[in-house]
Design an enzyme around this catalytic site. Sequence first.
Site, short mmCIF file in Angstrom:
data_model
loop_
_atom_site.label_atom_id
_atom_site.label_comp_id
_atom_site.label_asym_id
_atom_site.label_seq_id
_atom_site.Cartn_x
_atom_site.Cartn_y
_atom_site.Cartn_z
CG ASN A 1 39.91 36.36 53.77
OD1 ASN A 1 39.24 37.14 52.72
ND2 ASN A 1 40.23 37.10 54.74
CE LYS A 2 45.34 38.61 50.52
NZ LYS A 2 45.74 38.17 49.23
NE ARG B 1 43.18 44.43 47.45
CZ ARG B 1 42.15 44.54 48.08
NH1 ARG B 1 41.38 45.70 47.97
NH2 ARG B 1 41.88 43.98 49.19
N GLY B 2 40.82 42.42 45.52
CA GLY B 2 39.49 42.14 46.16
C GLY B 2 38.58 41.31 45.34
CB ALA B 3 36.62 38.18 45.95
CG ASP C 1 39.88 36.45 48.39
OD1 ASP C 1 40.00 36.65 49.42
OD2 ASP C 1 40.12 37.21 47.29
CD GLN D 1 46.76 42.72 50.49
OE1 GLN D 1 47.45 42.67 51.39
NE2 GLN D 1 46.35 41.81 49.48
NE ARG E 1 45.09 37.95 42.71
CZ ARG E 1 44.93 38.76 43.82
NH1 ARG E 1 44.19 39.74 43.91
NH2 ARG E 1 45.72 38.30 44.90
C1 LIG Z 1 35.67 41.47 49.79
S1 LIG Z 1 36.87 40.45 49.07
C2 LIG Z 1 38.37 40.90 49.89
C3 LIG Z 1 39.58 39.98 50.16
O1 LIG Z 1 40.48 40.32 48.75
C4 LIG Z 1 41.81 40.15 49.20
O2 LIG Z 1 42.60 39.33 48.55
P1 LIG Z 1 43.68 40.06 47.68
O3 LIG Z 1 43.94 41.48 48.43
O4 LIG Z 1 44.81 39.38 47.37
O5 LIG Z 1 42.73 40.41 46.31
C5 LIG Z 1 41.71 39.54 50.74
O6 LIG Z 1 41.51 38.33 50.69
C6 LIG Z 1 40.35 40.06 51.26
O7 LIG Z 1 39.69 39.58 52.33
#
Ligand SMILES: CSC[C@H]1O[C@H](OP(=O)(O)O)[C@H](O)[C@@H]1O
Length: 363
Positions: free
Chosen positions: A254-255, A53-55, A244, A203, A90
Amino acid sequence: MNVGGRHYRTIWLNDDRRAVDIIDQRWLPHEFRIVTLRTLDDVAIAIRDMWVRGAPLIGVTAAYGMAIAMTDDSSDTALDAAWEKLHATRPTAINLRWALDAMRALLKPLPEGERAKAAHGRAAEIADEDVELNRAIGENGLEIIRKTASGKKPGEPVNILTHCNAGWLATVDYGTATAPIYLAMEADIPVHVYVDETRPRNQGAQLTAWEMAGHGVPHTLIVDNAGGHLMQHGDVDMVIVGTDRTTANGDVCNKIGTYLKALAAKDNGVPFYVALPSPTIDWTVFDGLKEIPIEERSGDEVSLVWGKTASGDIAQVRVSPDATPAGNPAFDVTPARLVTGLITERGVAAASREGLRALFPDR
Ligand SMILES: CSC[C@H]1O[C@H](OP(=O)(O)O)[C@H](O)[C@@H]1O
């Protein structure tokens, strides 16, 4: 990043030169599990179910998904089907579509027999580019930390609050929000990080805290709702988060919970920075609140929590009544007016069309 004395990226080509190996982040911090993604379906599931996960990492993983798909079937039909399957995993992180579009633009004009090799080559380039972009973000963010440190008493740490995980686990290496922190450690600038646990997937508690501990960064895990209180009492010098999808005028998606941190930061005069590589900018969108699709994930992620039992087993427990429905919007949008600056690979931009255009005149 180093794990147990060995350097790891979050994703790498398997020894068979066609599959990819990933760190399955669902089991961190309690277990460090590496799994191999051999098929397009494997990759789609890994992104959808947040094994990765993570953009930026979502984008890189999808790029490798296209390469694996081309190895199996390099027809136009298969190319378009792979794009659709991966794009559906996603909806919010723009890096996913950016990577898929980059791969398809490269592959579509090529003869079918050349597509698999070209796809793996481009996927590897996107992964390497991510590392370089994040290192540059770190250098640009480091200057902000260095300036803040100059205003502190000798040895007093710069207190940074971060939300979710925008660390090396959200990218191929370095991270975005964490890159300046890691470089500050390398430069012997005292830092301390408040790590938002980041409900519901935690996270922060499970990934960022693990990263900070593994890298020797002084840190304190806090509940999501403590950030405003800490800012009111002068305990936070700056906020650095990831994103994201950031719009062409600086709105930041963002989250979930990021917006509330930005409001608290604004109310307390705490600088609120967003670290992002340019593939995270959606140049076609100007109103984040109206135009960015917010992923709604299963309510089970709110009602059920994973953890380690006293006997050391990894287990899931329910924290709410069986019949209680749970809502789970996974992201929110912070308007540009609440953002102090956007830390990119090309420098720090004001959160505005003009600010971004100054760094990216070609966009
Ligand atoms: C550097 S992008 C990280 C970003 O992604 C996370 O979302 P997820 O864990 O649901 O993929 C979160 O928004 C982070 O800031």
